[in-house]
Design a protein around this motif. Structure first.
Motif, PDB file in Angstrom:
ATOM      1  N   GLN A 176      -0.619  12.927  13.632  1.00 38.48           N
ATOM      2  CA  GLN A 176       0.540  12.105  13.985  1.00 38.48           C
ATOM      3  C   GLN A 176       0.754  11.105  12.860  1.00 38.48           C
ATOM      4  O   GLN A 176      -0.186  10.481  12.383  1.00 38.48           O
ATOM      5  N   GLU A 177       2.003  10.927  12.459  1.00 39.69           N
ATOM      6  CA  GLU A 177       2.294  10.196  11.225  1.00 39.69           C
ATOM      7  C   GLU A 177       3.051   8.902  11.472  1.00 39.69           C
ATOM      8  O   GLU A 177       3.918   8.811  12.344  1.00 39.69           O
ATOM      9  N   SER A 178       2.698   7.874  10.699  1.00 42.93           N
ATOM     10  CA  SER A 178       3.495   6.651  10.619  1.00 42.93           C
ATOM     11  C   SER A 178       3.573   6.258   9.152  1.00 42.93           C
ATOM     12  O   SER A 178       2.693   6.616   8.351  1.00 42.93           O
ATOM     13  N   ILE A 179       4.619   5.524   8.803  1.00 38.65           N
ATOM     14  CA  ILE A 179       4.888   5.224   7.391  1.00 38.65           C
ATOM     15  C   ILE A 179       5.001   3.728   7.181  1.00 38.65           C
ATOM     16  O   ILE A 179       5.667   3.018   7.953  1.00 38.65           O
ATOM     17  N   LEU A 180       4.333   3.228   6.142  1.00 35.81           N
ATOM     18  CA  LEU A 180       4.464   1.839   5.709  1.00 35.81           C
ATOM     19  C   LEU A 180       5.243   1.844   4.398  1.00 35.81           C
ATOM     20  O   LEU A 180       4.856   2.524   3.443  1.00 35.81           O
ATOM     21  N   ASN A 181       6.332   1.096   4.348  1.00 34.52           N
ATOM     22  CA  ASN A 181       7.184   1.090   3.153  1.00 34.52           C
ATOM     23  C   ASN A 181       6.618   0.235   2.022  1.00 34.52           C
ATOM     24  O   ASN A 181       7.152   0.241   0.916  1.00 34.52           O
ATOM     25  N   GLU A 182       5.551  -0.519   2.315  1.00 35.99           N
ATOM     26  CA  GLU A 182       4.945  -1.382   1.304  1.00 35.99           C
ATOM     27  C   GLU A 182       3.921  -0.571   0.484  1.00 35.99           C
ATOM     28  O   GLU A 182       2.716  -0.639   0.714  1.00 35.99           O
ATOM     29  N   ALA A 183       4.407   0.203  -0.465  1.00 33.34           N
ATOM     30  CA  ALA A 183       3.524   1.080  -1.244  1.00 33.34           C
ATOM     31  C   ALA A 183       2.485   0.295  -2.035  1.00 33.34           C
ATOM     32  O   ALA A 183       1.396   0.810  -2.322  1.00 33.34           O
ATOM     33  N   ASN A 184       2.795  -0.963  -2.372  1.00 31.60           N
ATOM     34  CA  ASN A 184       1.900  -1.725  -3.241  1.00 31.60           C
ATOM     35  C   ASN A 184       0.646  -2.252  -2.534  1.00 31.60           C
ATOM     36  O   ASN A 184      -0.229  -2.824  -3.174  1.00 31.60           O
ATOM     37  N   ILE A 185       0.531  -2.050  -1.230  1.00 30.59           N
ATOM     38  CA  ILE A 185      -0.662  -2.552  -0.524  1.00 30.59           C
ATOM     39  C   ILE A 185      -1.809  -1.540  -0.549  1.00 30.59           C
ATOM     40  O   ILE A 185      -2.916  -1.854  -0.117  1.00 30.59           O
ATOM     41  N   ALA A 186      -1.561  -0.330  -1.035  1.00 29.21           N
ATOM     42  CA  ALA A 186      -2.565   0.741  -0.962  1.00 29.21           C
ATOM     43  C   ALA A 186      -3.865   0.351  -1.659  1.00 29.21           C
ATOM     44  O   ALA A 186      -4.957   0.617  -1.150  1.00 29.21           O
ATOM     45  N   SER A 187      -3.755  -0.291  -2.833  1.00 31.72           N
ATOM     46  CA  SER A 187      -4.970  -0.617  -3.588  1.00 31.72           C
ATOM     47  C   SER A 187      -5.847  -1.609  -2.837  1.00 31.72           C
ATOM     48  O   SER A 187      -7.079  -1.503  -2.859  1.00 31.72           O
ATOM     49  N   ALA A 188      -5.226  -2.594  -2.141  1.00 30.80           N
ATOM     50  CA  ALA A 188      -6.011  -3.562  -1.367  1.00 30.80           C
ATOM     51  C   ALA A 188      -6.729  -2.884  -0.204  1.00 30.80           C
ATOM     52  O   ALA A 188      -7.891  -3.184   0.082  1.00 30.80           O
ATOM     53  N   LEU A 189      -6.043  -1.936   0.462  1.00 34.15           N
ATOM     54  CA  LEU A 189      -6.663  -1.216   1.580  1.00 34.15           C
ATOM     55  C   LEU A 189      -7.860  -0.394   1.101  1.00 34.15           C
ATOM     56  O   LEU A 189      -8.937  -0.420   1.709  1.00 34.15           O
ATOM     57  N   VAL A 190      -7.675   0.323  -0.010  1.00 30.67           N
ATOM     58  CA  VAL A 190      -8.750   1.187  -0.515  1.00 30.67           C
ATOM     59  C   VAL A 190      -9.944   0.352  -0.954  1.00 30.67           C
ATOM     60  O   VAL A 190     -11.103   0.688  -0.657  1.00 30.67           O
ATOM     61  N   LEU A 191      -9.690  -0.752  -1.650  1.00 26.81           N
ATOM     62  CA  LEU A 191     -10.782  -1.596  -2.114  1.00 26.81           C
ATOM     63  C   LEU A 191     -11.569  -2.194  -0.953  1.00 26.81           C
ATOM     64  O   LEU A 191     -12.797  -2.253  -0.980  1.00 26.81           O
TER      65      LEU A 191
END
Length: 577
Positions: free
Chosen positions: A221-236
């Protein structure tokens, strides 16, 4: 609003309508004084009436509707008008809104204090009451009060707080307190996943968005966040939680950590992989609080369990559990181990990774980085005097060889193999370099399995079988499929409009007999396949799935999907009377 009122006290009304007796009312009032519960709850607890009987009576007296929420499609945005904390406290759920009047479903519509409190929150809109069972209400809370709004809000806030990629990395590194936005965002993602019983969370960065996908009952099941620039903070942040190398972005990494979510202890197995726009993260969620699923709860047929228990009681030999990733192999093996686990037996497992911790069992986590791989661990474990040995997976020739020789020299060996069906599993061992005579002498039984989706009980309806489905099944069964009733789920709030809720195992069980063993010794795969398919009691997996569909537990679409995945051929199915 003009609140509906009971003409008499609830207990007196129930007695007046001959639903309960005077002595039963006296008992319930005494129990109520001791427990502090409401009279209705005391009556239900004492068994003098059911919740449905009480709610039906209240609905009639208050002239309100008793609803079955599974028959309705509710807009989650309407539900959010009443914050979750108030909804759970007052046992109330907003299910409709026409702009002026909102329909409020309550498990105790006679609780005027709760009605008044909710009315203040929803003002100036008017309230129309409806009754709903407590079970349906609580399950609806988990389905409808998703964390999607919180996730979107925290993602937007995190995006606003930090500008370039370097600042986002600093956000992932330095915000160690619980009030940090990145921490709140991940907490919301985990809470949402646990609430809908997701088995996996996928975080996938793309050029202009971050895709969050959760696997529920095997389907994403999918949801989308339009804030692409937050990915690095989540991964770290996730790398820090899993004690991974935060400076390494070019290579895949694996780790694990534990979190507490709503009283559940959740083990997270995390895997990162470099992709075009950052790093993709997949997390497998293992609820340690739920405990080990016993063999009786796997859905395995009773006759098959008896055969398996016989093989488990033998002092030596190998039992294989096969199937693709996510088919429940580990769950079945842990159920077997749980049943075998007793003081008189020494059990050692070699796993990658160790998924559930079991008392009295010596569990070894392999670590190839330091040379602690399956084969090296296995050579040591055989010197540890085990009675039972569980090998996480037959991965290479050396592991297969050691496992088979261990089974031949007085050990019961359990393991898994990635194959499509039981028949091909024995041949896969010989393909991996094991001698035919060794496989024939060591291998006792093979279980192949899949997980298929069950029909939602709350929106179950008949499904006229189509001509295409008949044509697909007609040449492999001797029964007239048009004379049988099949079912499917219409889609309701309880199953998130999918028509399916939960999964059940479909199993194929093959015991190695003399004819199969002889074919293995002679390295004759064709003879082995023929001997396996005509062996006593063997039922191909797709046939077993069709039997479950004929019983009305799964839709016919799941039978077709399973047969396509397993490349299994349906054998004639005995006519169901």
């Amino acid at each position: 609003m003009a609140k509906p009122k009971l003409r008499m006290r609830l207990g007196d009304l129930l007695v007046h309508e001959n639903i309960i007796t005077d002595p039963q009312l006296v008992d319930a009032l005494g129990s109520q004084r001791q427990s502090g519960k409401k009279l209705g709850a005391a009556l239900i607890e004492l068994g003098y009436l059911t919740e449905l009987q009480l709610l039906t009576f209240l609905a009639q007296q208050l002239n309100i509707e008793l609803i079955n929420i599974s028959e309705r499609r509710i807009d989650p945005n309407i539900v959010q008008q009443l914050p979750e904390v108030h909804a759970r406290r007052h046992r109330a759920l907003v299910i409709e809104d026409d702009g002026i009047v909102v329909t409020l479903a309550m498990s105790d519509p006679a609780d005027l204090n709760a009605v008044d409190a909710v009315e203040l929150i929803l003002s100036p809109k008017q309230i129309k009451l409806a009754a709903i069972t407590e079970v349906q209400l609580l399950e609806s809370f988990d389905q409808l009060y998703r964390r999607t709004q919180d996730i979107a809000s925290f993602a937007e806030k995190l995006s606003e707080e930090h500008g370039d990629e370097e600042e986002f990395e600093l956000a992932g590194l330095s915000d160690s307190n619980e009030d940090a936005t990145v921490v709140k965002l991940l907490q919301s993602i985990f809470e949402d996943a646990v609430q809908i019983k997701a088995s996996d969370i996928h975080i996938e960065p793309e050029q202009k968005l971050v895709r969050i996908r959760q696997r529920v009952d095997g389907i994403l099941q999918e949801s989308i966040l339009n804030e692409a620039n937050i990915a690095s903070a989540l991964v770290l942040r996730l790398k820090l939680m899993a004690s991974l190398d935060i400076s390494e972005k070019r290579l895949p990494q694996d780790g694990r950590f534990n979190i507490k979510i709503k009283g559940h202890s959740i083990d997270i197995r995390l895997s990162t992989m470099p992709v075009q726009f950052g790093e993709s993260v997949v997390m497998r969620l293992l609820d340690q609080s739920a405990g080990i699923l016993g063999m009786d709860k796997t859905g395995m047929p009773e006759a098959m369990k008896e055969k398996l228990r016989y093989q488990m009681s033998r002092p030596h030999g190998m039992i294989l559990v096969t199937g693709p990733t996510g088919s429940g192999k580990t769950t079945t093996l842990y159920g077997v181990l749980n049943e075998l686990n007793e003081p008189g037996k020494k059990i050692i497992t070699v796993e990658d990774p160790v998924e559930y911790r079991l008392p009295r069992i010596n569990q070894v986590q392999v670590n190839p980085k330091i040379g602690l791989d399956f084969s090296s661990v296995l050579r040591t474990t055989l010197r540890q005097d085990p009675d039972i040995l569980m090998i996480g997976e037959m991965r290479d020739h050396e592991t297969v060889e050691i496992g088979l020789r261990g089974a031949l020299t007085g050990h019961l060996v359990l393991s898994t193999l990635h194959t499509n069906d039981a028949v091909s599993s024995a041949l896969r061992l010989t393909d991996m370099g094991a001698a035919g005579y060794l496989v024939a002498s060591s291998l006792r039984a093979i279980i192949a399995q899949r997980l298929v989706r069950k029909i939602c009980e709350y929106c179950k309806e008949t499904h006229p079988i189509t001509t295409t489905e008949i044509n697909w099944l007609d040449h492999v069964t001797d029964i007239d499929l048009t004379q049988h009733t099949f079912y499917k789920g219409r889609g309701c709030q309880r199953c998130s409009l999918t028509g399916c809720s939960g999964r059940i195992g479909v199993f194929e069980f093959l015991e190695i007999d003399a004819d199969m063993a002889q074919a293995l010794r002679q390295d004759d795969p064709d003879a082995f396949i023929v001997a396996a398919r005509i062996s006593r009691g063997f039922v191909p997996m797709a046939t077993a799935a069709l039997d479950i569909a004929l019983a009305g537990d799964i839709p016919i679409s799941e039978v077709l999907r399973l047969a396509e995945q397993s490349n299994s051929t349906l054998a004639p199915v005995k006519t169901v009377v």
